[in-house]
Structures are given as structure tokens and as C-alpha cells.
Design an enzyme around this catalytic site. Structure first.
Site, PDB file in Angstrom:
ATOM      1  N   CYS A   2       0.814  -1.214   0.000  1.00  0.00           N
ATOM      2  CA  CYS A   2       0.000   0.000   0.000  1.00  0.00           C
ATOM      3  C   CYS A   2       0.846   1.262   0.000  1.00  0.00           C
ATOM      4  O   CYS A   2       1.922   1.298   0.601  1.00  0.00           O
ATOM      5  CB  CYS A   2      -0.870   0.039   1.247  1.00  0.00           C
ATOM      6  SG  CYS A   2      -1.932  -1.381   1.425  1.00  0.00           S
ATOM      7  N   ARG A  27       5.225   0.385  -5.927  1.00  0.00           N
ATOM      8  CA  ARG A  27       5.227  -0.441  -4.724  1.00  0.00           C
ATOM      9  C   ARG A  27       4.365  -1.691  -4.887  1.00  0.00           C
ATOM     10  O   ARG A  27       4.483  -2.631  -4.105  1.00  0.00           O
ATOM     11  CB  ARG A  27       4.701   0.367  -3.532  1.00  0.00           C
ATOM     12  CG  ARG A  27       5.558   1.558  -3.196  1.00  0.00           C
ATOM     13  CD  ARG A  27       4.838   2.512  -2.274  1.00  0.00           C
ATOM     14  NE  ARG A  27       4.631   1.976  -0.954  1.00  0.00           N
ATOM     15  CZ  ARG A  27       5.497   2.080   0.040  1.00  0.00           C
ATOM     16  NH1 ARG A  27       6.629   2.708  -0.135  1.00  0.00           N
ATOM     17  NH2 ARG A  27       5.243   1.569   1.220  1.00  0.00           N
ATOM     18  N   TRP A  76      -2.842  -2.711  -1.610  1.00  0.00           N
ATOM     19  CA  TRP A  76      -2.383  -4.066  -1.931  1.00  0.00           C
ATOM     20  C   TRP A  76      -3.116  -4.975  -0.954  1.00  0.00           C
ATOM     21  O   TRP A  76      -2.861  -4.917   0.254  1.00  0.00           O
ATOM     22  CB  TRP A  76      -0.872  -4.134  -1.752  1.00  0.00           C
ATOM     23  CG  TRP A  76      -0.225  -5.385  -2.244  1.00  0.00           C
ATOM     24  CD1 TRP A  76       0.116  -5.685  -3.527  1.00  0.00           C
ATOM     25  CD2 TRP A  76       0.199  -6.500  -1.441  1.00  0.00           C
ATOM     26  NE1 TRP A  76       0.714  -6.919  -3.573  1.00  0.00           N
ATOM     27  CE2 TRP A  76       0.780  -7.442  -2.312  1.00  0.00           C
ATOM     28  CE3 TRP A  76       0.142  -6.800  -0.083  1.00  0.00           C
ATOM     29  CZ2 TRP A  76       1.299  -8.653  -1.872  1.00  0.00           C
ATOM     30  CZ3 TRP A  76       0.657  -8.000   0.360  1.00  0.00           C
ATOM     31  CH2 TRP A  76       1.232  -8.908  -0.541  1.00  0.00           C
ATOM     32  N   ASN A 101      -1.639   1.770   5.711  1.00  0.00           N
ATOM     33  CA  ASN A 101      -0.712   0.757   5.220  1.00  0.00           C
ATOM     34  C   ASN A 101      -0.315  -0.075   6.431  1.00  0.00           C
ATOM     35  O   ASN A 101       0.043   0.483   7.459  1.00  0.00           O
ATOM     36  CB  ASN A 101       0.518   1.457   4.593  1.00  0.00           C
ATOM     37  CG  ASN A 101       1.636   0.492   4.241  1.00  0.00           C
ATOM     38  OD1 ASN A 101       1.427  -0.719   4.196  1.00  0.00           O
ATOM     39  ND2 ASN A 101       2.817   1.018   3.990  1.00  0.00           N
ATOM     40  N   GLY A 102      -0.402  -1.406   6.321  1.00  0.00           N
ATOM     41  CA  GLY A 102      -0.053  -2.264   7.453  1.00  0.00           C
ATOM     42  C   GLY A 102      -1.164  -3.255   7.713  1.00  0.00           C
ATOM     43  O   GLY A 102      -2.050  -3.443   6.874  1.00  0.00           O
ATOM     44  N   GLU A 484      18.430 -16.458  -9.033  1.00  0.00           N
ATOM     45  CA  GLU A 484      17.939 -15.106  -9.317  1.00  0.00           C
ATOM     46  C   GLU A 484      17.352 -15.025 -10.734  1.00  0.00           C
ATOM     47  O   GLU A 484      16.329 -14.373 -10.953  1.00  0.00           O
ATOM     48  CB  GLU A 484      19.080 -14.098  -9.105  1.00  0.00           C
ATOM     49  CG  GLU A 484      18.779 -12.657  -9.437  1.00  0.00           C
ATOM     50  CD  GLU A 484      17.603 -12.050  -8.671  1.00  0.00           C
ATOM     51  OE1 GLU A 484      17.121 -12.657  -7.711  1.00  0.00           O
ATOM     52  OE2 GLU A 484      17.162 -10.967  -9.079  1.00  0.00           O
ATOM     53  N   LYS A 488      13.542 -13.909 -11.510  1.00  0.00           N
ATOM     54  CA  LYS A 488      13.185 -12.811 -12.420  1.00  0.00           C
ATOM     55  C   LYS A 488      12.162 -13.294 -13.444  1.00  0.00           C
ATOM     56  O   LYS A 488      11.191 -12.615 -13.723  1.00  0.00           O
ATOM     57  CB  LYS A 488      14.429 -12.279 -13.171  1.00  0.00           C
ATOM     58  CG  LYS A 488      15.387 -11.444 -12.378  1.00  0.00           C
ATOM     59  CD  LYS A 488      14.947 -10.022 -12.120  1.00  0.00           C
ATOM     60  CE  LYS A 488      14.193  -9.864 -10.843  1.00  0.00           C
ATOM     61  NZ  LYS A 488      14.821  -9.960  -9.602  1.00  0.00           N
ATOM     62  N   GLU A 491       8.738 -13.895 -11.794  1.00  0.00           N
ATOM     63  CA  GLU A 491       8.112 -12.650 -11.312  1.00  0.00           C
ATOM     64  C   GLU A 491       7.412 -11.891 -12.433  1.00  0.00           C
ATOM     65  O   GLU A 491       6.305 -11.404 -12.247  1.00  0.00           O
ATOM     66  CB  GLU A 491       9.182 -11.703 -10.727  1.00  0.00           C
ATOM     67  CG  GLU A 491       9.597 -11.996  -9.306  1.00  0.00           C
ATOM     68  CD  GLU A 491      10.661 -11.019  -8.822  1.00  0.00           C
ATOM     69  OE1 GLU A 491      10.519 -10.513  -7.710  1.00  0.00           O
ATOM     70  OE2 GLU A 491      11.642 -10.751  -9.544  1.00  0.00           O
ATOM     71  N   HIS A 507      19.127 -35.943  -9.333  1.00  0.00           N
ATOM     72  CA  HIS A 507      18.357 -36.330  -8.145  1.00  0.00           C
ATOM     73  C   HIS A 507      16.916 -35.843  -8.215  1.00  0.00           C
ATOM     74  O   HIS A 507      16.284 -35.637  -7.178  1.00  0.00           O
ATOM     75  CB  HIS A 507      19.061 -35.808  -6.884  1.00  0.00           C
ATOM     76  CG  HIS A 507      20.454 -36.341  -6.749  1.00  0.00           C
ATOM     77  ND1 HIS A 507      20.722 -37.654  -6.434  1.00  0.00           N
ATOM     78  CD2 HIS A 507      21.655 -35.741  -6.950  1.00  0.00           C
ATOM     79  CE1 HIS A 507      22.032 -37.836  -6.422  1.00  0.00           C
ATOM     80  NE2 HIS A 507      22.622 -36.691  -6.730  1.00  0.00           N
ATOM     81  N   LYS A 606       6.724  -3.940  -4.266  1.00  0.00           N
ATOM     82  CA  LYS A 606       8.131  -3.536  -4.218  1.00  0.00           C
ATOM     83  C   LYS A 606       8.652  -3.523  -2.792  1.00  0.00           C
ATOM     84  O   LYS A 606       9.798  -3.840  -2.522  1.00  0.00           O
ATOM     85  CB  LYS A 606       8.245  -2.126  -4.812  1.00  0.00           C
ATOM     86  CG  LYS A 606       9.651  -1.581  -4.891  1.00  0.00           C
ATOM     87  CD  LYS A 606      10.371  -2.217  -6.035  1.00  0.00           C
ATOM     88  CE  LYS A 606      11.842  -1.885  -6.076  1.00  0.00           C
ATOM     89  NZ  LYS A 606      12.579  -2.886  -6.839  1.00  0.00           N
TER      90      LYS A 606
HETATM   91  C1  G6P Z   1       9.782  -7.868  -2.651  1.00  0.00           C
HETATM   92  C2  G6P Z   1      10.335  -7.237  -3.909  1.00  0.00           C
HETATM   93  C3  G6P Z   1      11.632  -7.920  -4.305  1.00  0.00           C
HETATM   94  C4  G6P Z   1      12.615  -7.877  -3.157  1.00  0.00           C
HETATM   95  C5  G6P Z   1      12.008  -8.449  -1.869  1.00  0.00           C
HETATM   96  C6  G6P Z   1      12.876  -8.110  -0.678  1.00  0.00           C
HETATM   97  O1  G6P Z   1       9.398  -9.175  -2.897  1.00  0.00           O
HETATM   98  O2  G6P Z   1       9.401  -7.342  -4.962  1.00  0.00           O
HETATM   99  O3  G6P Z   1      12.193  -7.275  -5.426  1.00  0.00           O
HETATM  100  O4  G6P Z   1      13.734  -8.628  -3.491  1.00  0.00           O
HETATM  101  O5  G6P Z   1      10.738  -7.850  -1.615  1.00  0.00           O
HETATM  102  O6  G6P Z   1      12.831  -6.731  -0.494  1.00  0.00           O
HETATM  103  P1  G6P Z   1      13.990  -5.874   0.127  1.00  0.00           P
HETATM  104  O7  G6P Z   1      13.490  -4.447   0.031  1.00  0.00           O
HETATM  105  O8  G6P Z   1      14.097  -6.292   1.567  1.00  0.00           O
HETATM  106  O9  G6P Z   1      15.227  -6.109  -0.637  1.00  0.00           O
END
Ligand code: G6P
Length: 611
Positions: A2, A27, A76, A101-102, A484, A488, A491, A507, A606
Site C-alpha cells: 500500500c 510499490r 495491496w 498501510n499495514g 535469481e 526474475k 516474477e 536427483h 516492491k
Molecule cells: C519484494 C520485492 C523484491 C525484493 C524483496 C525483498 O518481494 O518485490 O524485489 O527482493 O521484496 O525486499 P527488500 O526491500 O528487503 O530487498
């Protein structure tokens, strides 16, 4: 997660709120809304939509609002599905409007009590209880500030809120506990926002609220108090976010822009930290040497992409510093009752510095008696930075795309810097340090070269567009890069992707390999390359389609089923950082073909400020 924006001014605030909402989009959110106080009628007016800020804008074009005071929100969903009714602001009896937010954990109990008082709930959210509860107290004493202060102690959980009321037409109230909130200071106007990025067009003068703070904003005046009403002072900062970092420029998406910004982001992260081929020891502050000298182990804690950066660092720290390095996902660490050692350095990694699990894990580590803490973070003044003994900032600039790219590679740069600083206390030779520094300094140039693969990767991406699954393989320090790469891809393209250390292939995952399964290998020319090649032969023998990222095309004979993408000769130390780049490009280009919402992928946020 949010996003909140609020404004009180002598001009129309609706354009400011709408621009702020757009700047908070990164975000992650699923609905949006705003409320203003209509001066002519003295009534609150609100508009809410499920979907994008753009849709809210269209609705407002048909029925325009204007006012000198208002609050707005991107939601969100946590409690209650994304819908117009659940979108914020929530309004109690046409008098009190709240954005939040929260998560309010005890909202059901509060809701029952308020229902008994005759309040009718129109949403499934936890937030609506805040609006009604404030209204309940407001009726008793007719003072908005006291009503907010009476409400906050009843809320269990985390919140950042902004409140306005038709009974107090010249004041906006904001409060935080566990979720981020900043105040923006203007001339004859004040603002509230979840982060400084939302306020870039209106002010650079920012105050970061702390947990327990309540801010009362008027046009020419503001005051911050604690819950008892005692005045508190918080320092003003000048936000470094420039307008241009928030614009996409010639790029179609922020993610593409941010991938291409990596040479500059890395150069800026190195800036001022190297002198005469060595890392400046002063960069961690005067107490760093005393805190680092006794360290005998490192515990890294992080989430998501940041966790993958931690996994890479484990190889560097154990190889060059020769002390054990443990890496754990924050949401696991915080509930595991780990064995504390006061000589273990706690390293938290976070681009946002507000990730609820990482913050909680840090507090838990402190409570358990671990050693000093160091945060590697992209947001100065974030909660994580403020809660840590030592800080090493990544200077990536604002990262808007939800899928992290430049924040990841700059984290890796900081982790290599940390490796050197720790190594100094454990006998790392000057030669090794100089070798690491030279490799770091060569990074921007090497990444520039690899970015030129974009066109080649665009062609490759076409072969992924109809795929349901993908497998990423790596070995050693490049295994986290495979992880990673898979993250990506899933996501932003929504293709199911998994990563394995290639030695594990036999395995289990080999059972999945057939002609429909693309297998992406991170295959640099290192000590494990021969072993990896055998693993790739196993995939080839089962009809799998191989996409190999390697230093040289000669790694395997190319064919219809084997494509090699050549990265050129690289310094081994920084090789994982460089190999991350083509995998980011691959995910981006596949998502582009699939037409997904690249910068704001569905269901993701985000900055994850709730557990
Ligand atoms: C969310 C974001 C990711 C990020 C993760 C950890 O899932 O979409 O891109 O890697 O949070 O966030 P941070 O701000 O702690 O790196």
C-alpha cells in the site's frame, strides 16, 4: 505494498495526490482511491476504483474534484479481495476518512465492539475499524487529534495512517508504527507520503517519522508528538531523489531503464569508497574497526532477490575471509530460535529497508544476543538503516520496477566491499584486496559490454513465449545467480521457473526434461565448468533445449537444441555480478513478448511492509 499520499495546501491538491499515486504505483497495488474535503458543502467526497490509478484518473475526469486538503491511497489487498468497497479511503459516517498501510491484527475484536455501538461496516478490511474508532472518540470530545491518540493504543499490529475529518477542515493527521511514513515540507503546504519518491515534484524537504510518532499538519505549521501528546523533534533531510530517476525516458519500462542503469549505479556505489586501489576503511564509520575485529562468523538475513545476493556473498566471505557465513531467509530466521553468538556479525540486505520480515529478524537477532549489525540498503533513513549499528548504502538510485535489478547488483558490490573490510581483520593480503578492487572498478565497463547482448537475447526470448516451465542451472557461486534468473523470469513473465545446482540434476529435475523444457545454464569458465558440461550433456541426451550463458561459444557445439550466448572473458571474482545481467534481460524480453505488466507484476509489491 500500500502507498499513502496526503496534502494540505493553499492550492488544489488533487493533481498532487494523483501524481503522488502514480509515483507510488511501483510499490505494487490492486486498487486506488482518494478523498477530499469539499469546501462549498463541508462534506468529504471520495472516489475509489479496483485496478489502476489511470482508471481513477478517468473517473475523476468525468466528475472532477478539487480541494486544498485530501488523502489518497494505492491498496495491496491483505484483508478482503481487491474491490471498490475494500479500496481506501474508508470513511466513517461521512465525517472521518482514513488511509492505512499495514495490518491491524485485532481488527475483528474491534469490529465486533464497534458494531455493537451501531457502526455499519461496508468493507472486509481491517482499516475500516480505524475510521469508525476515530469517529467514536471524535463524537465524545470533538477533537480529531485526541480522537486519533485515543484510537492508536487500541490497534495491535503495524500501521501508517493518514486521517482527515470534516470536523477539522484545516488539519491532516498522520501516525506510524511499523510501516513507513514521511512528511514533506513546502511553503504554505505540507504533505504525507509512504516514501519520499511520491513527493519528488512538490518538495525535497523530508522528515522521516519514527514508530510512535503522530504528526499534525496544517498549511503553515506542523507538529510531531508522541502518543501522550508530548512534542518530539525529528531532523529534516533533503531528499536526494531527483525527478529524472522517476521518469522512464526512452525506455518502455522502468525495469529496462534500471537494467541499463547498472554501470552507472555500480560506479556510484563505488564512488568515494576506493583510494589508491584500496577500500577506504572509514566508509563504515569510526566504530567499525572495533565492531568488526572480534567477528568470527557472519549471518546474512534477507528476502527475495536480496537473499540471493546473500547467497553469492557466502562464497566470497568464506573464500577470502575464511570465516563461516550463514545465509537465511528472514521470515524463517525470525521464528527458528537460532543459536546466538555475540561474535557473529548480522548482515541484513534490503533494497527498501522496510521489509517487515527482515526488520523483525534483525530485532530478533539483537534480542537473542548476536553481535553487531550491518545493513546494506538502498534507502537512507529507512527503518532497517536506523536500526543497524553499521550501514553500507547501495547508491543505485530509486528503483521503480518491482523486480529488483540494479539494487541487486549494487548489493553484490557492497558485499564484496564488506568482504574486503572483514578480510583485513583476518589477514587478507594487500595483493588480494587490490585484485578485488581492480575487478570492482572494471565492472561498469564489463556490464556495458554485456548489455549489448540485448538484441541477441530478444531473439532468444521468442523461444520462451509459449513455454510453461523453465529450468535454470548453475554451480558454485553461480548457483545463486541461476536462482535469481529463475526468480526474475517467474516474477515478470509468470512462467514457472526453478533453479538447481547442476549437480542435483540427477536427483530429481532430470525427470522433467524433454523437448518442451528450456534449460538455461550459467556456465562461466571456472573450476566447475567441466562438471557443469557433463550435467548439460545429460540434458542434451534427453532432448532438452539448452540456452548456455558462457564466456566463450566453444563451450559446446551449437545446434538447434543448443544455443550459446557468449559473455567474453571476465574476472572470476565479479563474474556472478556480470552473469546476472543477461538473465535480467532474458526475463524482461520474455515478459515483453508475453505482454505482462512488467513494472508492476500481478500480486507482487516492491516494498513488503507486512509479514
Ligand atoms: C519484494 C520485492 C523484491 C525484493 C524483496 C525483498 O518481494 O518485490 O524485489 O527482493 O521484496 O525486499 P527488500 O526491500 O528487503 O530487498
Amino acid at each position: 505494498m500500500c502507498g499513502i499520499i496526503g496534502a494540505i495546501a493553499k492550492r488544489d491538491v488533487v493533481p498532487i495526490l494523483m501524481e503522488g499515486l502514480k509515483r507510488l504505483e511501483y510499490r505494487g497495488y490492486d486498487s486506488a482511491g482518494l478523498a477530499v474535503l469539499d469546501y462549498a458543502s463541508h462534506q468529504l467526497k471520495s472516489q475509489r476504483v479496483t485496478g489502476k490509478v489511470q482508471q481513477l484518473e478517468t473517473k475523476l475526469k468525468n466528475a472532477p474534484f478539487s480541494s486544498t486538503i485530501g488523502i489518497a491511497h494505492t491498496r495491496w489487498a491483505t484483508h478482503g479481495k481487491p474491490s471498490d468497497e475494500n479500496a481506501h479511503p474508508h470513511i466513517s459516517r461521512n465525517t472521518v476518512a482514513v488511509v492505512h498501510n499495514g495490518i491491524i491484527e485485532n481488527y475483528l475484536a474491534l469490529r465486533r465492539q464497534l458494531e455493537q455501538q451501531g457502526y455499519q461496516f461496508l468493507s472486509d478490511t481491517d482499516t475500516e475499524v480505524i475510521a469508525h474508532q476515530i469517529h467514536f472518540f471524535l463524537q465524545q470530545n470533538n477533537d480529531l487529534n485526541s480522537a486519533v491518540r485515543a484510537t492508536l493504543p487500541l490497534l495491535k499490529g503495524a500501521y501508517a495512517i493518514a486521517v482527515m475529518s470534516s470536523s477539522a477542515p484545516d488539519c491532516l493527521i498522520a501516525a506510524r508504527l511499523g510501516s513507513p511514513l514521511v512528511i514533506g515540507i513546502g511553503v504554505g503546504e505540507h504533505f504525507i507520503a509512504s516514501d519520499a519518491a511520491a513527493l519528488v515534484p512538490v518538495t525535497q524537504r523530508i522528515i522521516y517519522l519514527e514508530d510512535g510518532d503522530i504528526a499534525t499538519l496544517q498549511r503553515d505549521h506542523f507538529q510531531i508528538t508522541d502518543i501522550s501528546g508530548n512534542s518530539v523533534t525529528r531532523g529534516e533531510q533533503i531528499s536526494r531523489l531527483a525527478i529524472d530517476t522517476m521518469e522512464r525516458g526512452e525506455h518502455r519500462h522502468f525495469m529496462h531503464k534500471e537494467i541499463f542503469e547498472q554501470p552507472r549505479a555500480i560506479a556510484e556505489t563505488l564512488e568515494g569508497r576506493i583510494y589508491q586501489e584500496r577500500i577506504l576503511s572509514a566508509i563504515l564509520g569510526p566504530q567499525a574497526d572495533d565492531l568488526l575485529a572480534p567477528i568470527t562468523a557472519v549471518q546474512i538475513i534477507a528476502c527475495g532477490t536480496s537473499y540471493h545476493a546473500g547467497l553469492v556473498a557466502r562464497y566470497w566471505i568464506e573464500t577470502f575471509v575464511r570465516i563461516p557465513c550463514f545465509v537465511e531467509i528472514a521470515s524463517e530466521f525470525r521464528y527458528r530460535q537460532p543459536l546466538a553468538n555475540p561474535r557473529t556479525l548480522i548482515v541484513t540486505l534490503s533494497q527498501s529497508g522496510e521489509t517487515a520480515d527482515t526488520l523483525a529478524a534483525l530485532h530478533e537477532a539483537k534480542r537473542l544476543g548476536f553481535g553487531p549489525s550491518l545493513a546494506i540498503c538502498n534507502v537512507p533513513e529507512s527503518a532497517l538503516v536506523r536500526a543497524s549499528d553499521l550501514v553500507l548504502m547501495t547508491h543505485a538510485g530509486a528503483e521503480i520496477g518491482v523486480a529488483s535489478t540494479k539494487a541487486f547488483t549494487t548489493q553484490l558490490v557492497c558485499l564484496l566491499i564488506l568482504t574486503v573490510l572483514l578480510g583485513r581483520h583476518r589477514g587478507m593480503s594487500v595483493e588480494v584486496e587490490k585484485k578485488i578492487v581492480a575487478a570492482l572498478l572494471s565492472l561498469p565497463r564489463q556490464i556495458e559490454t554485456v548489455l549489448k547482448l540485448d538484441a541477441q537475447i530478444t531473439q532468444l526470448a521468442e523461444q520462451f513465449a509459449d513455454k510453461q516451465h523453465a529450468l535454470f542451472l548453475g554451480r558454485g557461486i553461480h548457483y545463486p545467480i541461476a536462482l535469481e534468473g529463475a526468480l526474475k523470469l517467474k516474477e515478470i513473465s509468470y512462467i514457472h521457473a526453478e533453479a538447481y545446482p547442476a549437480g542435483e540434476l540427477k536427483h530429481g529435475p532430470l525427470a522433467l526434461v524433454d523437448a518442451t523444457m528450456p534449460v538455461i545454464a550459467v556456465a562461466p569458465n571456472d573450476a566447475l565448468q567441466e562438471k557443469l558440461k557433463s550435467n548439460l550433456q545429460e540434458v542434451h541426451a534427453r532432448g532438452g533445449q539448452l540456452f548456455i550463458f558462457a564466456n566463450h561459444h566453444a563451450i559446446m557445439q551449437q545446434s538447434d537444441y543448443i544455443k550459446v550466448i557468449e559473455l567474453g572473458t571476465l574476472e572470476e571474482i565479479i563474474s556472478p555480478i556480470v552473469y546476472a545481467i543477461p538473465l535480467q534481460l532474458l526475463a524482461y524480453q520474455v515478459a515483453l513478448i508475453k505482454g505482462t505488466d512488467v513494472d508492476q507484476p500481478r500480486n507482487l509489491a516492491k516494498s513488503v511492509t507486512v509479514e
